[in-house]
Design an enzyme around this catalytic site. Structure first.
Site, PDB file in Angstrom:
ATOM      1  CE1 TYR A 169      62.026 -16.467 -63.544  1.00 40.01           C
ATOM      2  CE2 TYR A 169      61.395 -18.661 -64.242  1.00 40.01           C
ATOM      3  CZ  TYR A 169      61.991 -17.817 -63.326  1.00 40.01           C
ATOM      4  OH  TYR A 169      62.554 -18.343 -62.190  1.00 40.01           O
ATOM      5  CE  LYS A 207      54.183 -12.467 -49.952  1.00 40.16           C
ATOM      6  NZ  LYS A 207      54.246 -13.132 -48.647  1.00 40.16           N
ATOM      7  CG  ASP A 252      55.043 -16.179 -47.819  1.00 39.43           C
ATOM      8  OD1 ASP A 252      53.927 -16.506 -48.266  1.00 39.43           O
ATOM      9  OD2 ASP A 252      55.219 -15.156 -47.139  1.00 39.43           O
ATOM     10  CG  ASP A 278      62.010 -22.149 -62.154  1.00 39.73           C
ATOM     11  OD1 ASP A 278      62.245 -23.366 -62.254  1.00 39.73           O
ATOM     12  OD2 ASP A 278      62.847 -21.269 -62.441  1.00 39.73           O
ATOM     13  CG  ASP A 288      64.280 -26.822 -59.170  1.00 38.80           C
ATOM     14  OD1 ASP A 288      63.578 -27.347 -60.057  1.00 38.80           O
ATOM     15  OD2 ASP A 288      65.435 -26.413 -59.389  1.00 38.80           O
TER      16      ASP A 288
HETATM   17 MG    MG Z   1      64.226 -24.560 -62.703  1.00 41.80          MG
END
Ligand code: MG
Ligand code: NAI
Length: 335
Positions: A127, A174, A207, A231, A235
């Site tokens: 990001y 990962k 994963d 992120d 969620d």
């Molecule tokens: Mg978010």
């Protein structure tokens, strides 16, 4: 935190923002006022309404208020959210995003016994918007992993575990595919772990973690991971414990800390007294723990738990018909 201040007196920046942000903030301060702590609130403007009034959704004055406070309570912004909350996080170098995943009764939780914290790195990873570039074939995004930032977030997670009586930290990456960047994350994870011999460690691929969150969410205590993975997993965690009305968050930085519900300004219900104030209240409880007021935090948390357990005074999102302030009054009466 400013240690020169006398004990139990804190300066709190209060930024209600737009829509239900104002309603849930009012309800939360109404309960905070009943606690055995002396708060000095300094109000700051931000968001859509502020932008229309002042021509700037995040005036410099508001940033100064946040900078000078011991902590900030933030409600929600509307359409200007990206210019407000994202900018505050950058300006205050808020490198740690904390998202608790904890079941409360009478919510839309999928499990009744989940309780873990996701600690997400908030400044680098994938990001880094200005590192994206268009090419002839499409576009390229860079993923930045630095030893300094990852060590800081991993150490934050272990320290959080230590201070909150958690016995295990899970590092998520990962490294099998992203050998250099996540290979570094994994190495640093185990280096930092050596400083906390009393805390159990494990690491999983992201994963697999996405699956374990559904198949064995009770096994997690603290998860630490990079920006994008954090992120997404946070969620997913919110989905496990159900409903935007009950999900809090914290942003911790070098120059300040900000506590906010995960939800936005909810224009569909704004101004009607229908908003659930609990996400904002749980954010305030995270703030209380951050400034070291654990006893008052426990008291506030128990009062929320009592009202949810009773199941009589709930907002519409939880199947009830009570108003924002009726819920706040019930919680205050249970302190
Ligand atoms: Mg978010
Ligand atoms: P939202 O979170 O505001 O609302 C989504 C849905 O959940 C709506 O149906 C709303 O009524 C419901 N909801 C949210 N919080 C609730 C609560 N406390 N009690 C009961 N119901 C609740 O997200 P949406 O609709 O995507 O965005 C609305 C505005 O909020 C947009 O302008 C967006 O930019 C802004 N936003 C701001 C954020 C922030 O300030 N951190 C975060 C997310 C959105």
């Amino acid at each position: 935190m400013n240690t020169s201040k006398t004990k139990n007196k804190y300066q709190i920046a209060v930024v209600p923002g737009d829509g239900i942000g104002k309603e849930v903030m009012e309800a939360t301060l109404f309960v905070l006022d009943e606690l055995d702590i002396d708060f000095d609130y300094v109000y700051g403007e931000a968001g859509d309404e502020c932008g229309q009034k002042n021509g700037n959704p995040l005036p410099e004055e508001t940033l100064d208020i946040i900078r000078n406070a011991d902590a900030c309570l933030f409600g929600a912004a509307g359409e200007t959210a990206a210019d407000v909350i994202v900018k505050i996080r950058q300006e205050m170098k808020m490198y740690a995003n904390l998202r608790p995943v904890k079941t409360y009764p009478n919510t839309n939780a999928l499990f009744d016994d989940v309780d873990f914290m996701i600690v997400r790195e908030n400044t680098e990873g994938l990001y880094i918007a200005d590192q994206e570039e268009l090419t002839e074939d499409g576009a390229i995004a860079k993923r930045i992993i630095t030893r300094k930032a990852e060590e800081r977030i991993i150490d934050y997670a272990f320290n959080y575990a230590k201070e909150n009586n958690k016995s295990k930290v899970t590092g998520v990456h990962k490294a099998n595919v992203l050998k250099k960047s996540d290979g570094l994350f994994k190495d640093v994870f185990y280096e930092v772990a050596e400083r906390y011999p009393e805390i159990e460690t494990e690491d999983f691929y992201v994963d697999a973690t996405a699956m374990y969150l559904i198949t064995q969410p009770q096994s997690f205590e603290v998860i630490v991971t990079t920006n994008l993975f954090g992120d997404i997993l946070s969620d997913e965690g919110a989905g496990l414990v159900g409903g935007l009305g009950v999900i809090p968050s914290a942003n911790i930085g070098e120059d300040g800390a900000l506590f906010e519900p995960v939800h936005g300004s909810a224009p569909d219900i704004a101004g009607e007294g229908k908003a659930n104030p609990i996400a904002m209240m749980l954010s305030a409880i995270m703030m209380l723990r951050y400034i070291g007021e654990n006893e008052e935090a426990d008291k506030f948390d128990a009062a929320i738990l009592k009202v949810l357990n009773d199941g009589k005074i709930l907002t519409r999102d939880l199947g009830g018909s009570s108003s924002t302030m009726e819920v706040a009054e019930a919680i205050k009466n249970n302190l």
